[in-house]
Design a protein around this motif. Structure first.
Motif, mmCIF file in Angstrom:
data_model
loop_
_atom_site.group_PDB
_atom_site.id
_atom_site.type_symbol
_atom_site.label_atom_id
_atom_site.label_comp_id
_atom_site.label_asym_id
_atom_site.label_seq_id
_atom_site.Cartn_x
_atom_site.Cartn_y
_atom_site.Cartn_z
ATOM 1 N N LEU A 140 0.833 -1.206 0.000
ATOM 2 C CA LEU A 140 0.000 0.000 0.000
ATOM 3 C C LEU A 140 0.865 1.251 0.000
ATOM 4 O O LEU A 140 0.622 2.201 -0.757
ATOM 5 N N GLN A 141 1.886 1.260 0.846
ATOM 6 C CA GLN A 141 2.771 2.422 0.925
ATOM 7 C C GLN A 141 3.525 2.629 -0.378
ATOM 8 O O GLN A 141 3.751 3.761 -0.814
ATOM 9 N N PHE A 142 3.928 1.534 -1.022
ATOM 10 C CA PHE A 142 4.593 1.627 -2.324
ATOM 11 C C PHE A 142 3.670 2.252 -3.362
ATOM 12 O O PHE A 142 4.097 3.078 -4.179
ATOM 13 N N ALA A 143 2.398 1.884 -3.333
ATOM 14 C CA ALA A 143 1.480 2.250 -4.401
ATOM 15 C C ALA A 143 0.903 3.651 -4.275
ATOM 16 O O ALA A 143 0.606 4.301 -5.283
ATOM 17 N N ASP A 275 -3.980 -11.898 -7.431
ATOM 18 C CA ASP A 275 -3.979 -12.828 -6.307
ATOM 19 C C ASP A 275 -3.097 -12.271 -5.193
ATOM 20 O O ASP A 275 -1.943 -11.903 -5.430
ATOM 21 N N GLY A 276 -3.635 -12.224 -3.994
ATOM 22 C CA GLY A 276 -2.848 -11.820 -2.836
ATOM 23 C C GLY A 276 -2.809 -10.324 -2.615
ATOM 24 O O GLY A 276 -3.375 -9.530 -3.377
ATOM 25 N N LEU A 277 -2.092 -9.952 -1.551
ATOM 26 C CA LEU A 277 -2.026 -8.546 -1.121
ATOM 27 C C LEU A 277 -0.583 -8.080 -0.955
ATOM 28 O O LEU A 277 -0.314 -7.196 -0.151
ATOM 29 N N ASP A 278 0.321 -8.664 -1.742
ATOM 30 C CA ASP A 278 1.712 -8.257 -1.588
ATOM 31 C C ASP A 278 2.222 -7.553 -2.842
ATOM 32 O O ASP A 278 1.604 -6.588 -3.285
ATOM 33 N N ASP A 279 3.314 -8.013 -3.431
ATOM 34 C CA ASP A 279 3.977 -7.226 -4.471
ATOM 35 C C ASP A 279 3.107 -7.024 -5.713
ATOM 36 O O ASP A 279 3.052 -5.912 -6.265
ATOM 37 N N ASP A 280 2.455 -8.077 -6.199
ATOM 38 C CA ASP A 280 1.618 -7.942 -7.396
ATOM 39 C C ASP A 280 0.470 -6.962 -7.141
ATOM 40 O O ASP A 280 0.116 -6.167 -8.019
ATOM 41 N N GLY A 282 0.543 -4.445 -4.965
ATOM 42 C CA GLY A 282 1.104 -3.105 -4.905
ATOM 43 C C GLY A 282 1.397 -2.536 -6.276
ATOM 44 O O GLY A 282 1.105 -1.365 -6.564
ATOM 45 N N ALA A 283 1.962 -3.352 -7.163
ATOM 46 C CA ALA A 283 2.270 -2.882 -8.511
ATOM 47 C C ALA A 283 1.000 -2.532 -9.273
ATOM 48 O O ALA A 283 0.939 -1.507 -9.972
ATOM 49 N N ALA A 284 -0.022 -3.378 -9.142
ATOM 50 C CA ALA A 284 -1.286 -3.103 -9.826
ATOM 51 C C ALA A 284 -1.952 -1.852 -9.275
ATOM 52 O O ALA A 284 -2.461 -1.014 -10.027
ATOM 53 N N LEU A 285 -1.951 -1.705 -7.951
ATOM 54 C CA LEU A 285 -2.588 -0.534 -7.350
ATOM 55 C C LEU A 285 -1.888 0.750 -7.782
ATOM 56 O O LEU A 285 -2.552 1.764 -8.071
ATOM 57 N N ALA A 299 -8.607 -7.932 -5.329
ATOM 58 C CA ALA A 299 -7.534 -8.764 -4.773
ATOM 59 C C ALA A 299 -8.166 -10.005 -4.160
ATOM 60 O O ALA A 299 -8.920 -9.913 -3.177
ATOM 61 N N LYS A 300 -7.895 -11.156 -4.749
ATOM 62 C CA LYS A 300 -8.375 -12.422 -4.197
ATOM 63 C C LYS A 300 -7.377 -12.857 -3.134
ATOM 64 O O LYS A 300 -6.216 -13.135 -3.439
#
Length: 319
Positions: A140-143, A275-280, A282-285, A299-300
């Motif tokens: 989240l902070q990255f995005a 899928d998930g709530l980590d790097d992918d 953050g990049a998408a957000l 986010a599934k």
């Protein structure tokens, strides 16, 4: 020896005063939900964690003087008033009836050096937090740019964001604390996006989003610059956790959900699923937030453990 001061801030409009007092007193600053973003990011006296974390609650317990700006000291912020009364409470402007103020003043002066190692406090706080939630917060902070407005729903990712995301300025968090209104984020996010030209993100759970999913028509028709995040964990994650902790069978908490991306696209709103709530995630957000067109990011993800800001995990309350 000078008194050990702590500042508790709920008033989002007192940034200049809070910073001045903190620096004069050497006082760590705890920001409640209403005060999130008052202390500038990176300031050495910004605690950055809520009082529900034991390492931060210890600052309250150790302080000789608590200076409160616009504080109401409600049950949500004080773990239903299990937080003990401070040795001395100085209330700037207003305080609720739940802690007796020794002084009520329009301003307060003092002097002192920082008395707490806040880096160590934050390190201790992080040790007790769900590593998956920390990865979500990192993403989240990255995005999100510093000027982003985040509207959180009553969902586990919303609880984590409201309590732990480092907001860079006041009034950048919209959160239905108190009433706990499920379904708040999406319609409130529409209003926030119209009111503020900076990027706006509505952070919803799958159940909460369905309360007002028809507003996708409004978002599409008016081309409202809102990024809507739907964290799909298959139901009401917080209620599911409550039932599991109580040792009760799950009832009414697992939902049959639509294909949220297809639903958004059927209204003409661009959508993506990760899928998930980590790097992918953050990049998408980050990509969605950079685009002013309305969009939906799904986010599934398996439900996160609720944060210590939620009442079943309050450490001060008797079990």
């Amino acid at each position: 020896m000078s008194a050990e001061h702590l500042i508790w801030v709920e008033d989002p409009d007192r940034r200049e005063e809070v910073v001045e007092h903190a620096e004069r007193l050497g006082a760590p600053v705890i920001e409640t939900y209403g005060g999130r973003g008052v202390m500038p990011l990176g300031h050495p006296l910004r605690v950055g964690f809520p009082p529900h974390v034991p390492a931060v609650g210890a600052l309250w317990d150790q302080a000789d003087v608590v200076v409160a700006f616009g504080a109401q000291f409600d049950g949500m912020n004080t773990q239903n008033w299990q937080q003990p009364p401070p040795r001395k409470l100085v209330a700037i402007d207003a305080t609720g009836p739940n802690y007796e103020a020794h002084e009520v003043v329009a301003a307060y002066a003092g002097e002192g050096e920082p008395w707490a190692d806040l880096g160590a406090v934050r390190t201790a706080a992080c040790r007790d937090l769900d590593p998956r939630a920390l990865r979500f917060l990192d993403a989240l902070q990255f995005a999100l740019p510093d000027d982003a407005t985040v509207v959180c729903d009553m969902c586990i990712p919303g609880y984590w964001t409201a309590g732990f995301h480092p907001f860079a300025a006041p009034r950048k968090l919209l959160y239905p604390v108190g009433w706990g209104t499920l379904g708040f984020a999406f319609p409130a996010g529409i209003g926030a996006a119209l009111a503020d030209p900076t990027p706006t993100v509505a952070l919803c759970g799958d159940g909460g989003f369905l309360f007002a999913c028809g507003e996708l028509a409004t978002v599409a028709q008016e081309q409202i610059p809102l990024t809507t995040v739907i964290v799909d964990d298959g139901g009401y994650g917080m209620l599911r956790y409550d039932q599991d902790v109580a040792g009760e069978p799950r009832f009414g908490v697992d939902l049959r959900s639509p294909d949220f991306a297809a639903l958004a696209e059927s209204f003409g709103v661009r959508a993506q699923t990760v899928d998930g709530l980590d790097d992918d995630f953050g990049a998408a957000l980050a990509e969605h937030v950079s685009d002013p067109a309305p969009s939906v990011l799904v986010a599934k993800a398996e439900a996160l453990t609720p944060p210590p800001t939620t009442s079943p995990r309050w450490y001060r309350c008797p079990r």
